[in-house]
Design a protein around this motif. Structure first.
Motif, PDB file in Angstrom:
ATOM      1  N   LEU A  12      39.737  34.506  30.467  1.00  0.00           N
ATOM      2  CA  LEU A  12      39.464  35.027  31.616  1.00  0.00           C
ATOM      3  C   LEU A  12      39.609  34.037  33.037  1.00  0.00           C
ATOM      4  CD1 LEU A  12      37.097  38.175  31.239  1.00  0.00           C
ATOM      5  CD2 LEU A  12      39.429  38.454  31.429  1.00  0.00           C
ATOM      6  N   ALA A  13      39.232  32.798  32.511  1.00  0.00           N
ATOM      7  CA  ALA A  13      39.500  31.972  33.633  1.00  0.00           C
ATOM      8  C   ALA A  13      40.697  31.653  34.163  1.00  0.00           C
ATOM      9  CB  ALA A  13      38.822  30.382  32.965  1.00  0.00           C
ATOM     10  N   GLY A  14      41.036  31.990  35.249  1.00  0.00           N
ATOM     11  CA  GLY A  14      42.454  31.898  35.697  1.00  0.00           C
ATOM     12  C   GLY A  14      43.487  33.187  35.718  1.00  0.00           C
ATOM     13  N   CYS A  15      42.830  34.195  34.634  1.00  0.00           N
ATOM     14  CA  CYS A  15      43.608  35.498  34.448  1.00  0.00           C
ATOM     15  C   CYS A  15      43.779  36.249  35.719  1.00  0.00           C
ATOM     16  CB  CYS A  15      42.764  36.057  33.503  1.00  0.00           C
ATOM     17  SG  CYS A  15      43.539  37.706  33.224  1.00  0.00           S
ATOM     18  N   SER A  16      45.139  36.721  35.764  1.00  0.00           N
ATOM     19  CA  SER A  16      45.289  37.434  37.107  1.00  0.00           C
ATOM     20  C   SER A  16      44.730  38.982  36.749  1.00  0.00           C
ATOM     21  CB  SER A  16      46.955  37.642  37.149  1.00  0.00           C
ATOM     22  OG  SER A  16      47.382  36.474  37.516  1.00  0.00           O
ATOM     23  N   PHE A  17      44.384  39.597  37.752  1.00  0.00           N
ATOM     24  CA  PHE A  17      43.890  41.019  37.577  1.00  0.00           C
ATOM     25  C   PHE A  17      44.681  41.958  38.514  1.00  0.00           C
ATOM     26  CE2 PHE A  17      40.366  39.314  35.415  1.00  0.00           C
ATOM     27  CZ  PHE A  17      39.590  40.280  35.084  1.00  0.00           C
ATOM     28  N   GLY A  18      45.207  42.986  37.976  1.00  0.00           N
ATOM     29  CA  GLY A  18      46.042  43.920  38.770  1.00  0.00           C
ATOM     30  C   GLY A  18      44.844  44.459  39.552  1.00  0.00           C
ATOM     31  N   VAL A  19      44.785  44.794  41.105  1.00  0.00           N
ATOM     32  CA  VAL A  19      43.527  45.230  41.922  1.00  0.00           C
ATOM     33  C   VAL A  19      44.233  46.296  42.403  1.00  0.00           C
ATOM     34  CG1 VAL A  19      41.861  45.015  43.436  1.00  0.00           C
ATOM     35  CG2 VAL A  19      42.233  43.014  41.697  1.00  0.00           C
ATOM     36  N   THR A  20      43.555  47.578  42.203  1.00  0.00           N
ATOM     37  CA  THR A  20      43.913  48.820  43.152  1.00  0.00           C
ATOM     38  C   THR A  20      42.495  49.455  43.817  1.00  0.00           C
ATOM     39  OG1 THR A  20      45.884  49.149  41.903  1.00  0.00           O
ATOM     40  CG2 THR A  20      45.214  50.923  43.330  1.00  0.00           C
ATOM     41  N   LEU A  64      40.629  47.684  38.122  1.00  0.00           N
ATOM     42  CA  LEU A  64      40.722  46.094  37.835  1.00  0.00           C
ATOM     43  C   LEU A  64      41.240  46.079  36.239  1.00  0.00           C
ATOM     44  CD1 LEU A  64      37.195  45.094  39.130  1.00  0.00           C
ATOM     45  CD2 LEU A  64      39.245  45.552  40.447  1.00  0.00           C
ATOM     46  N   HIS A  65      42.633  45.684  36.470  1.00  0.00           N
ATOM     47  CA  HIS A  65      43.405  45.534  35.030  1.00  0.00           C
ATOM     48  C   HIS A  65      43.714  43.973  34.894  1.00  0.00           C
ATOM     49  CE1 HIS A  65      47.325  45.271  32.765  1.00  0.00           C
ATOM     50  NE2 HIS A  65      46.120  46.056  31.848  1.00  0.00           N
ATOM     51  N   PRO A  66      42.845  43.369  33.855  1.00  0.00           N
ATOM     52  CA  PRO A  66      43.026  42.182  33.584  1.00  0.00           C
ATOM     53  C   PRO A  66      44.494  41.946  32.775  1.00  0.00           C
ATOM     54  CG  PRO A  66      41.511  43.030  32.041  1.00  0.00           C
ATOM     55  CD  PRO A  66      41.967  44.147  32.860  1.00  0.00           C
ATOM     56  N   ALA A  67      45.298  40.982  33.287  1.00  0.00           N
ATOM     57  CA  ALA A  67      46.701  40.690  32.641  1.00  0.00           C
ATOM     58  C   ALA A  67      46.498  39.927  31.417  1.00  0.00           C
ATOM     59  CB  ALA A  67      47.614  40.426  33.576  1.00  0.00           C
ATOM     60  N   MET A  68      45.895  40.157  30.620  1.00  0.00           N
ATOM     61  CA  MET A  68      45.510  39.338  29.337  1.00  0.00           C
ATOM     62  C   MET A  68      45.378  40.118  28.073  1.00  0.00           C
ATOM     63  SD  MET A  68      44.612  36.471  28.107  1.00  0.00           S
ATOM     64  CE  MET A  68      44.789  35.610  29.463  1.00  0.00           C
ATOM     65  N   THR A  69      45.705  39.403  27.040  1.00  0.00           N
ATOM     66  CA  THR A  69      45.408  40.278  25.642  1.00  0.00           C
ATOM     67  C   THR A  69      44.197  39.798  25.041  1.00  0.00           C
ATOM     68  OG1 THR A  69      46.578  40.377  23.321  1.00  0.00           O
ATOM     69  CG2 THR A  69      46.621  38.078  24.484  1.00  0.00           C
ATOM     70  N   PHE A  70      43.439  40.746  24.444  1.00  0.00           N
ATOM     71  CA  PHE A  70      42.063  40.543  24.230  1.00  0.00           C
ATOM     72  C   PHE A  70      41.844  40.547  22.588  1.00  0.00           C
ATOM     73  CE2 PHE A  70      41.760  41.462  28.395  1.00  0.00           C
ATOM     74  CZ  PHE A  70      40.581  41.054  28.912  1.00  0.00           C
ATOM     75  N   THR A  71      40.951  40.012  22.034  1.00  0.00           N
ATOM     76  CA  THR A  71      40.838  39.815  20.413  1.00  0.00           C
ATOM     77  C   THR A  71      39.682  40.454  20.288  1.00  0.00           C
ATOM     78  OG1 THR A  71      39.601  37.556  20.591  1.00  0.00           O
ATOM     79  CG2 THR A  71      41.981  37.349  20.443  1.00  0.00           C
ATOM     80  N   GLY A  72      38.651  40.747  21.230  1.00  0.00           N
ATOM     81  CA  GLY A  72      37.246  41.277  20.545  1.00  0.00           C
ATOM     82  C   GLY A  72      36.310  40.172  20.415  1.00  0.00           C
ATOM     83  N   THR A  73      36.479  38.937  20.657  1.00  0.00           N
ATOM     84  CA  THR A  73      35.807  37.933  20.432  1.00  0.00           C
ATOM     85  C   THR A  73      35.336  37.057  21.663  1.00  0.00           C
ATOM     86  OG1 THR A  73      37.646  36.194  19.937  1.00  0.00           O
ATOM     87  CG2 THR A  73      36.916  37.602  18.024  1.00  0.00           C
ATOM     88  N   GLU A 132      41.994  36.023  38.888  1.00  0.00           N
ATOM     89  CA  GLU A 132      42.592  35.950  40.159  1.00  0.00           C
ATOM     90  C   GLU A 132      43.255  37.330  40.562  1.00  0.00           C
ATOM     91  OE1 GLU A 132      43.122  33.345  42.268  1.00  0.00           O
ATOM     92  OE2 GLU A 132      42.411  31.820  40.887  1.00  0.00           O
ATOM     93  N   PRO A 133      42.692  38.051  41.767  1.00  0.00           N
ATOM     94  CA  PRO A 133      42.981  39.275  42.124  1.00  0.00           C
ATOM     95  C   PRO A 133      44.653  39.210  42.851  1.00  0.00           C
ATOM     96  CG  PRO A 133      41.809  38.357  43.749  1.00  0.00           C
ATOM     97  CD  PRO A 133      41.497  37.312  42.697  1.00  0.00           C
ATOM     98  N   GLU A 134      45.130  40.269  42.104  1.00  0.00           N
ATOM     99  CA  GLU A 134      46.743  40.527  42.624  1.00  0.00           C
ATOM    100  C   GLU A 134      46.773  41.939  42.998  1.00  0.00           C
ATOM    101  OE1 GLU A 134      50.313  39.619  43.771  1.00  0.00           O
ATOM    102  OE2 GLU A 134      49.287  38.019  42.528  1.00  0.00           O
ATOM    103  N   TRP A 135      47.000  42.331  44.228  1.00  0.00           N
ATOM    104  CA  TRP A 135      46.839  43.718  44.849  1.00  0.00           C
ATOM    105  C   TRP A 135      48.232  44.393  44.321  1.00  0.00           C
ATOM    106  CZ3 TRP A 135      42.958  46.026  46.525  1.00  0.00           C
ATOM    107  CH2 TRP A 135      42.912  47.199  47.327  1.00  0.00           C
ATOM    108  N   ILE A 136      47.932  45.549  43.623  1.00  0.00           N
ATOM    109  CA  ILE A 136      49.096  46.443  43.177  1.00  0.00           C
ATOM    110  C   ILE A 136      48.801  47.709  43.956  1.00  0.00           C
ATOM    111  CG2 ILE A 136      50.224  47.308  41.137  1.00  0.00           C
ATOM    112  CD1 ILE A 136      50.088  44.422  41.293  1.00  0.00           C
ATOM    113  N   ALA A 137      50.149  48.115  44.675  1.00  0.00           N
ATOM    114  CA  ALA A 137      49.724  49.450  45.293  1.00  0.00           C
ATOM    115  C   ALA A 137      49.796  50.709  44.687  1.00  0.00           C
ATOM    116  CB  ALA A 137      51.011  49.582  46.167  1.00  0.00           C
TER     117      ALA A 137
END
Length: 328
Positions: A146-154, A130-139, A173-178
């Motif tokens: 994460l609200a509305g963030c797409s996740f690459g799901v395999t 489960l990969h969140p397509a988001m940049t993180f700050t650690g805060t 939001e899940p996005e299926w990635i082969a």
């Protein structure tokens, strides 16, 4: 039932105990978002002072313990370590018997799919990527993003619904990635997001050198509009001297960059070549205007002596630059 009468999410059935192996910028934020959905973080591992501070801020009262102990305590384990460290971590946890049958093991690497978790799968774990397509700050702001963030799901087919449910619980939001497409998927995100940071940082530095007192204020509206236009229109959003074929302007840019910021020249030329190719292919750049431009780019920014632009590397004096107000 009114909103005020909704049950506490912690009272929902099938809530899971959650552990985090690698308290970097991503893991604590994901665990905190799962906590909001009613799951219960119970353990995390982190070595550096920064990791310990992040865990204390986002997961207060959650103890920091060794990775094997995290797996012993948690039903759902987030493996949030750097990509290159992930295969050895999974192999080590499986070989030492830390992985339990039926345990949900989730990694957040963009590069890998579920197969990197095969050693844990053979030990009976349930593997999810489960990969969140988001940049993180650690805060704490990361949890909100994460609200509305797409996740690459395999994941294996039988775990697809479970994987998508976890993403939705984190607000994503899940996005299926082969499986085989994971490296390409990750390269696309790195190209669009990571390299964008480098380009923006370079632009800020150049504007400061040019005497602009508030380069962030100048760039903000411009970059926001460019991003919006690109997402809406793709190549049709291209503007500027390369898409117009202004070889003299590009040559002048490269001269200035060589003088004031030589470390940016290679990147400028590479992006200009890529932009010229896309502008030509989409019909924005007329072939008759492209010859001088492509010559400049092929010569590393040196301006030739033919064509309609000034022969001294300037833009000429006929006033044909245009006044449409786009980014130059």
């Amino acid at each position: 039932m009114s909103t005020s009468q909704q049950p506490d999410p912690r009272d929902r059935p099938a809530r899971l105990t959650v552990g985090v192996v690698g308290a970097g910028r991503v893991g604590p934020a994901l665990a905190a978002s799962l906590q909001l959905a009613g799951h219960r973080p119970v353990a995390a591992s982190g070595v550096s002072d920064a990791s310990r501070r992040r865990a204390a801020q986002l997961l207060p009262d959650v103890p920091l313990v060794p990775p094997a102990e995290v797996l012993r305590r948690a039903e759902l384990v987030l493996l949030t370590v750097p990509d290159d460290a992930l295969p050895d971590l999974v192999t080590g946890l499986a070989e030492t018997g830390a992985v339990r049958p039926g345990q949900l093991l989730v990694h957040t690497s963009g590069r890998y799919g579920a197969k990197v978790l095969d050693p844990a799968l053979r030990a009976g774990a349930l593997p999810l990527a489960l990969h969140p397509a988001m940049t993180f700050t650690g805060t704490p702001v990361d949890v909100q993003r994460l609200a509305g963030c797409s996740f690459g799901v395999t994941a294996p087919d039988e775990l697809r619904l479970a994987a998508e449910a976890l993403v939705i619980e984190m607000g994503g939001e899940p996005e299926w990635i082969a499986e085989g497409n994971r490296p390409l998927y990750h390269a696309a995100l790195a190209l669009g997001a990571n390299h964008l940071v480098t380009l923006v940082a370079q632009s800020l530095e150049l504007l400061r050198t040019a005497g602009v007192e508030a380069p962030d204020r100048m760039l903000g509206p411009l970059l926001g509009a460019a991003l919006d236009n690109a997402l809406r229109s793709g190549d049709a959003a291209l503007t500027g001297p390369v898409s117009r074929g202004d070889a003299g302007t590009v040559a002048a840019h490269v001269r200035e960059l060589r003088e004031h910021a030589p470390d940016t020249v290679d990147g400028y030329l590479a992006m200009a070549r890529a932009t010229a190719g896309r502008a030509l292919a989409s019909g924005l750049l007329k072939p008759e205007l492209a010859e001088d431009l492509l010559g400049v780019l092929a010569n590393g920014g040196a301006h030739g002596t033919h064509g309609t632009h000034g022969t001294d590397g300037t833009d000429g004096t006929d006033g044909t630059e245009g006044t449409e107000g786009d980014a130059r």
